[in-house]
Design a protein around this motif. Structure first.
Motif, mmCIF file in Angstrom:
data_model
loop_
_atom_site.group_PDB
_atom_site.id
_atom_site.type_symbol
_atom_site.label_atom_id
_atom_site.label_comp_id
_atom_site.label_asym_id
_atom_site.label_seq_id
_atom_site.Cartn_x
_atom_site.Cartn_y
_atom_site.Cartn_z
ATOM 1 N N TYR A 49 0.830 -1.209 0.000
ATOM 2 C CA TYR A 49 0.000 0.000 0.000
ATOM 3 C C TYR A 49 0.861 1.255 0.000
ATOM 4 C CZ TYR A 49 -3.693 -3.312 1.113
ATOM 5 O OH TYR A 49 -4.572 -4.368 1.070
ATOM 6 N N ASP A 50 2.016 1.184 0.652
ATOM 7 C CA ASP A 50 2.925 2.335 0.686
ATOM 8 C C ASP A 50 3.383 2.717 -0.715
ATOM 9 O OD1 ASP A 50 2.730 2.388 3.438
ATOM 10 O OD2 ASP A 50 4.574 1.241 3.774
ATOM 11 N N TYR A 51 3.548 1.716 -1.586
ATOM 12 C CA TYR A 51 4.040 1.972 -2.935
ATOM 13 C C TYR A 51 2.932 1.868 -3.995
ATOM 14 C CZ TYR A 51 8.796 1.889 -1.155
ATOM 15 O OH TYR A 51 9.957 2.182 -0.474
ATOM 16 N N ASP A 52 1.679 1.812 -3.542
ATOM 17 C CA ASP A 52 0.519 1.803 -4.448
ATOM 18 C C ASP A 52 0.549 0.645 -5.447
ATOM 19 O OD1 ASP A 52 -0.559 4.161 -3.319
ATOM 20 O OD2 ASP A 52 0.784 5.396 -4.547
ATOM 21 N N VAL A 53 0.946 -0.533 -4.975
ATOM 22 C CA VAL A 53 0.927 -1.715 -5.845
ATOM 23 C C VAL A 53 -0.014 -2.783 -5.290
ATOM 24 C CG1 VAL A 53 3.223 -1.350 -6.826
ATOM 25 C CG2 VAL A 53 2.985 -2.626 -4.676
ATOM 26 N N GLU A 54 -0.930 -2.371 -4.412
ATOM 27 C CA GLU A 54 -1.838 -3.337 -3.793
ATOM 28 C C GLU A 54 -2.833 -3.933 -4.787
ATOM 29 O OE1 GLU A 54 -3.877 0.675 -3.268
ATOM 30 O OE2 GLU A 54 -1.831 -0.135 -3.217
ATOM 31 N N ASN A 55 -2.997 -3.297 -5.942
ATOM 32 C CA ASN A 55 -3.909 -3.831 -6.954
ATOM 33 C C ASN A 55 -3.199 -4.682 -7.995
ATOM 34 O OD1 ASN A 55 -6.293 -2.594 -5.899
ATOM 35 N ND2 ASN A 55 -5.622 -0.639 -6.761
ATOM 36 N N SER A 56 -1.912 -4.865 -7.836
ATOM 37 C CA SER A 56 -1.139 -5.694 -8.758
ATOM 38 C C SER A 56 -1.201 -7.161 -8.345
ATOM 39 C CB SER A 56 0.328 -5.237 -8.780
ATOM 40 O OG SER A 56 0.439 -3.898 -9.220
ATOM 41 N N PRO A 57 -0.969 -8.078 -9.291
ATOM 42 C CA PRO A 57 -0.881 -9.503 -8.920
ATOM 43 C C PRO A 57 0.320 -9.726 -8.001
ATOM 44 C CG PRO A 57 -1.104 -9.213 -11.303
ATOM 45 C CD PRO A 57 -0.823 -7.865 -10.743
ATOM 46 N N ILE A 58 0.139 -10.515 -6.955
ATOM 47 C CA ILE A 58 1.200 -10.795 -5.981
ATOM 48 C C ILE A 58 1.695 -12.223 -6.163
ATOM 49 C CG2 ILE A 58 1.847 -10.742 -3.544
ATOM 50 C CD1 ILE A 58 0.813 -8.067 -4.655
ATOM 51 N N PHE A 59 3.021 -12.385 -6.103
ATOM 52 C CA PHE A 59 3.646 -13.696 -6.288
ATOM 53 C C PHE A 59 4.737 -13.837 -5.231
ATOM 54 C CE2 PHE A 59 6.576 -16.678 -8.439
ATOM 55 C CZ PHE A 59 5.697 -17.635 -8.912
ATOM 56 N N PHE A 60 4.789 -14.977 -4.561
ATOM 57 C CA PHE A 60 5.784 -15.215 -3.508
ATOM 58 C C PHE A 60 6.902 -16.138 -4.007
ATOM 59 C CE2 PHE A 60 2.091 -14.081 -0.894
ATOM 60 C CZ PHE A 60 2.666 -13.249 0.053
ATOM 61 N N HIS A 61 8.112 -15.874 -3.525
ATOM 62 C CA HIS A 61 9.235 -16.783 -3.738
ATOM 63 C C HIS A 61 9.900 -16.940 -2.369
ATOM 64 C CE1 HIS A 61 12.280 -18.451 -6.771
ATOM 65 N NE2 HIS A 61 12.670 -18.852 -5.574
ATOM 66 N N VAL A 62 9.805 -18.139 -1.796
ATOM 67 C CA VAL A 62 10.133 -18.381 -0.386
ATOM 68 C C VAL A 62 11.298 -19.359 -0.270
ATOM 69 C CG1 VAL A 62 9.189 -19.146 1.817
ATOM 70 C CG2 VAL A 62 7.690 -18.044 0.134
ATOM 71 N N PHE A 63 12.233 -19.070 0.643
ATOM 72 C CA PHE A 63 13.421 -19.898 0.795
ATOM 73 C C PHE A 63 13.539 -20.500 2.192
ATOM 74 C CE2 PHE A 63 14.269 -16.712 -2.402
ATOM 75 C CZ PHE A 63 14.869 -17.427 -3.430
ATOM 76 N N SER A 64 13.703 -21.808 2.257
ATOM 77 C CA SER A 64 14.010 -22.546 3.476
ATOM 78 C C SER A 64 12.970 -22.275 4.564
ATOM 79 C CB SER A 64 15.427 -22.208 3.950
ATOM 80 O OG SER A 64 15.834 -23.072 4.987
ATOM 81 N N ASN A 65 13.177 -22.841 5.737
ATOM 82 C CA ASN A 65 12.236 -22.635 6.828
ATOM 83 C C ASN A 65 12.232 -21.190 7.322
ATOM 84 O OD1 ASN A 65 11.073 -25.123 6.955
ATOM 85 N ND2 ASN A 65 12.120 -25.809 8.806
ATOM 86 N N GLY A 66 13.384 -20.509 7.201
ATOM 87 C CA GLY A 66 13.450 -19.122 7.635
ATOM 88 C C GLY A 66 12.474 -18.243 6.881
#
Length: 301
Positions: A106-123
């Motif tokens: 919301y701070d950067y006004d991209v809340e209406n964009s598609p969101i995609f996660f890339h997650v590493f390890s348990n951390g």
């Protein structure tokens, strides 16, 4: 990283939240690159959550995979004490961090964009777990459109030996030998008591990330990248999670790199790794566009 600077191909902004000391890096690609890849539609915002001890320079290599495809990227790695201490003692500090990271959209006004996660390890997965819970339950965040996620070398389930290996690698050799062994012993005893011996009771107060995710997983498409040679996260834990998710009807893809070590799949197989991530992202975007088109059609009718 504070301040901002420009390159010929992309605009990079780094920001530090001075009040709480949370550092993250956000990259906005050049508009021409985004247009070439996404043809006028909103470019995806890829949130990369690093492994424990991950440095900015390491995460930047993964970020560039998506930046070169015209994606906005947000990179963040949780502090070691939060991953290894707070979570071990059942203090949900990462839940607060998850809330702040989603507010960045919301701070950067991209809340209406598609969101995609890339997650590493348990951390990264521990933090991802809390972000998923907020996306499922929080009134503000429930309107965000998540199109998919890539999970690299995770999740592991109650693996004390793997956690010790991860902490050993994170502490490195610069720390005093006696202090290092003392920290490892203290950590091992704590984790074994709270997460193994007493877990049948403590889970009602603080369920671990593996069980929480397995019980109430997100429904968006997911890609799991792992290796049976991983000495930190057992491949059997990853494959069990994949089976559970598929059993719930969630679209899941996976790939076993077979020979690469923990969070080293990209290092050992850069073309294979980046190709699979980008192909998956593109498929998720196409599926999302189709779903949104059907939704608009139903509303119009």
């Amino acid at each position: 990283m504070a301040g901002s600077f420009n390159t010929p191909t992309k605009n990079i902004i780094g920001k530090k939240m001075a009040d709480d000391g949370m550092d993250y890096n956000i990259v906005f690609p050049d508009a021409l690159i985004s247009e070439r890849h996404w043809h006028g539609t909103k470019e995806p915002v890829v949130i990369l959550l690093g492994w424990a001890g991950c440095k900015d320079k390491h995460l930047a290599k993964y970020s560039s995979i998506y930046n070169e495809q015209g994606c906005v990227t947000i990179c963040y790695t949780a502090p070691l004490k939060t991953v290894f201490v707070s979570e071990s003692f059942g203090y949900k500090e990462l839940s607060i961090t998850a809330h702040k990271l989603l507010e960045i959209l919301y701070d950067y006004d991209v809340e209406n964009s598609p969101i995609f996660f890339h997650v590493f390890s348990n951390g990264g997965f521990m933090l991802y777990r809390y972000m998923v819970e907020l996306l499922q339950s929080h009134k503000q965040f429930s309107t965000l459109c998540v199109v998919g996620s890539v999970v690299d070398s995770a999740p592991g389930n109650g693996n004390v030996k793997g956690a010790l290996r991860a902490l050993t690698a994170t502490l490195g050799t610069k720390i005093n030998v006696m202090l290092r062994y003392a920290l490892l012993v203290l950590f091992a005893v704590t984790v074994f008591l709270l997460r193994v011996v007493l877990y049948p009771l403590t889970k009602y107060i603080h369920k671990n990330h593996y069980d929480a995710f397995r019980d109430v997983p997100p429904t968006w498409p997911q890609l799991y990248l792992y290796s049976r040679s991983d000495q930190v996260i057992p491949y059997t834990d990853v494959e069990l999670m994949i089976q559970v998710l598929k059993g719930k009807g969630i679209p899941v893809e996976s790939f076993d790199f077979n020979t690469s070590s923990h969070v080293s799949h990209f290092c050992d197989f850069p073309e294979e790794y980046s190709g699979r991530c980008l192909a998956f992202l593109n498929n998720c975007m196409k599926d999302s566009e189709g779903t949104q088109a059907k939704r608009r059609h139903l509303i119009q009718n």
